[in-house]
Design a protein around this motif. Structure first.
Motif, mmCIF file in Angstrom:
data_model
loop_
_atom_site.group_PDB
_atom_site.id
_atom_site.type_symbol
_atom_site.label_atom_id
_atom_site.label_comp_id
_atom_site.label_asym_id
_atom_site.label_seq_id
_atom_site.Cartn_x
_atom_site.Cartn_y
_atom_site.Cartn_z
ATOM 1 N N THR A 119 33.706 33.638 33.627
ATOM 2 C CA THR A 119 34.218 33.787 34.993
ATOM 3 C C THR A 119 35.738 33.707 35.025
ATOM 4 O O THR A 119 36.403 34.452 35.762
ATOM 5 N N ILE A 155 33.410 41.482 35.913
ATOM 6 C CA ILE A 155 33.273 40.074 35.520
ATOM 7 C C ILE A 155 32.533 39.299 36.600
ATOM 8 O O ILE A 155 31.658 38.467 36.308
ATOM 9 N N THR A 190 37.770 43.221 37.022
ATOM 10 C CA THR A 190 37.562 41.986 37.792
ATOM 11 C C THR A 190 36.207 42.011 38.491
ATOM 12 O O THR A 190 35.472 41.011 38.491
ATOM 13 N N ALA A 197 38.303 36.676 34.996
ATOM 14 C CA ALA A 197 38.667 37.457 36.170
ATOM 15 C C ALA A 197 40.082 37.128 36.660
ATOM 16 O O ALA A 197 40.694 37.955 37.346
#
Length: 434
Positions: free
Chosen positions: A198, A119, A116, A201
């Protein structure tokens, strides 16, 4: 059941009364609890697996727009997609040198948190951040890659091939979703390449949150167990480094590693060079891309076939030979057979590649006597195996440039597919590591 009386006649035994439908014994509750826990564990494994490839595969369809937006060279754009691949086994090389291994449940949480963060790092509008995020993503994925086979060995020792097949299906499905949804999600989020990258994530953050309660529960249980052990004369467990030393000195471990590395190199060659091979043979770029994607999807069927094969065979040596021959035949057909029979060889290649990947991962659990050994073996196999596999596309590309054709490169690919059967015969024999 019958009872015999003293006269020699046979009298039926009394049948016990049937309990009420809603009556539950403690044993019933325990069975249901174990089944629920097993199902929850499987869902957690799948949740991690589907996150271990989209961060890599979603970049390919968008790399042209990323290159134009950031004014990257062709070399830099190529590095953006290959850099994470070189680190998919990096944690495995580090794990052998750790003084004390982390708890198995900590690794999926760490992998998803790091993924996460990676990203998010890639979304910072600075080119170095994009490359740094890709590097961290590869390292994060390596933690998940190494962790799951050990968890499967510990939690599902009687269903290793079946659960590993489920895991590889989730991996392949996640990879396909990442590449297939990247462009539609780009259009749905306003046309920027940053949008779909995006959004990746979200599932990785959710995976970390779902794994966290299990980690906390295991830590509490371990703390209580350690407190009880401190008050007794418990025997000290075998050290982490002793297990690592045993694994790295094992001939069987090296056979599994070589099998994994060779079959993975074929997968990377397929992704890197099959579209170019097919366009050189007359297909359009879009058709070549579709054929490559179709072969990737067929790998899911190959993943699912593995438990059916292992259930009918005493060991895995025949399967190792079969997948090597299928992969060799698939590559040879796509390189040299008439294009009218192309789809037959696409199916053959997909089945061979999918089953070989599931087999390589299954061997980690099947050949390990315990979960600690499986975790170390997973680190060695994938740590070195992904390094071996990274040379495949580079070597094929160099041979293609040197010979200005596909005959020599594809002859080498077929040879690699057949050569993987040699370590496969050693790794497939029904035994566990000493």
């Amino acid at each position: 059941m019958t009872l015999r009386d003293t006269s020699g006649s046979v009298t039926p035994a009394a049948t016990p009364p049937t309990p009420p439908r809603d009556a539950r014994t403690p044993a019933d509750d325990g069975t249901r609890g174990r089944q629920a826990g097993s199902l929850a564990g499987l869902l957690l494994i799948v949740l991690v697996a589907v996150n271990l490839r989209p961060a890599l595969t979603a970049v390919g369809p968008l790399v042209g727009e990323i290159r134009d937006d950031l004014h990257l060279s062709g070399t830099a754009a190529g590095a953006l997609t290959t850099l994470p691949l070189m680190f998919l086994g990096s944690y495995g090389l580090l794990a052998a040198f750790l003084r004390r291994p982390p708890r198995p449940e900590a690794l999926p949480v760490a992998a998803m948190v790091a993924l996460t963060a990676a990203i998010g790092l890639r979304m910072i509008p600075v080119t170095p951040a994009l490359f740094a995020g890709s590097l961290v993503a590869g390292m994060a994925i390596s933690i998940g890659n190494i962790a799951v086979p050990g968890i499967i060995k510990r939690d599902h020792p009687q269903r290793i091939a079946l659960v590993t097949a489920l895991y590889t299906v989730a991996l392949s499905g996640g990879a396909a979703l990442g590449s297939g949804l990247a462009v539609p999600m780009q259009h749905a989020t306003g046309g920027s390449w940053r949008g779909p990258l995006t959004l990746l994530a979200v599932p990785s953050a959710l995976a970390a949150l779902f794994w966290l309660p299990r980690l906390l529960r295991v830590r509490r249980a371990a703390a209580a167990a350690e407190t009880g052990a401190a008050a007794s004369d418990a025997v000290a467990p075998v050290s982490h480094r002793d297990v690592a030393r045993k694994v790295w000195r094992s001939r069987l471990a090296w056979q599994i590693t070589l099998f994994f590395g060779l079959q993975s190199s074929l997968a990377y060659v397929m992704f890197a060079w099959l579209p170019t091979l097919l366009t050189d043979r007359g297909l359009s770029e879009s058709s070549a891309g579709f054929v490559t994607a179709a072969s990737s999807l067929i790998q899911i069927i190959g993943n699912m076939c593995l438990p059916l094969l292992t259930a009918r065979l005493r060991d895995q040596r025949p399967i190792a030979v079969l997948v090597g021959v299928l992969s060799a035949a698939g590559f040879a057909g796509l390189a040299w057979a008439p294009m009218g029979g192309m789809w037959l060889f696409v199916v053959v290649l997909g089945l061979g590649q999918g089953a070989s990947f599931a087999l390589a991962l299954s061997m980690i659990g099947l050949r390990s006597p315990d979960a600690a050994t499986a975790a170390q073996l997973s680190g060695m196999v994938q740590g070195l195996g992904y390094v071996i596999s990274a040379f495949g596309p580079l070597l094929i590309g160099a041979l293609r440039d040197a010979t200005s054709g596909w005959t020599v490169p594809m002859a080498l690919v077929v040879a690699i597919a057949l050569a993987e059967t040699v370590p496969g015969l050693g790794a497939g024999r029904a035994r566990v590591m000493d």
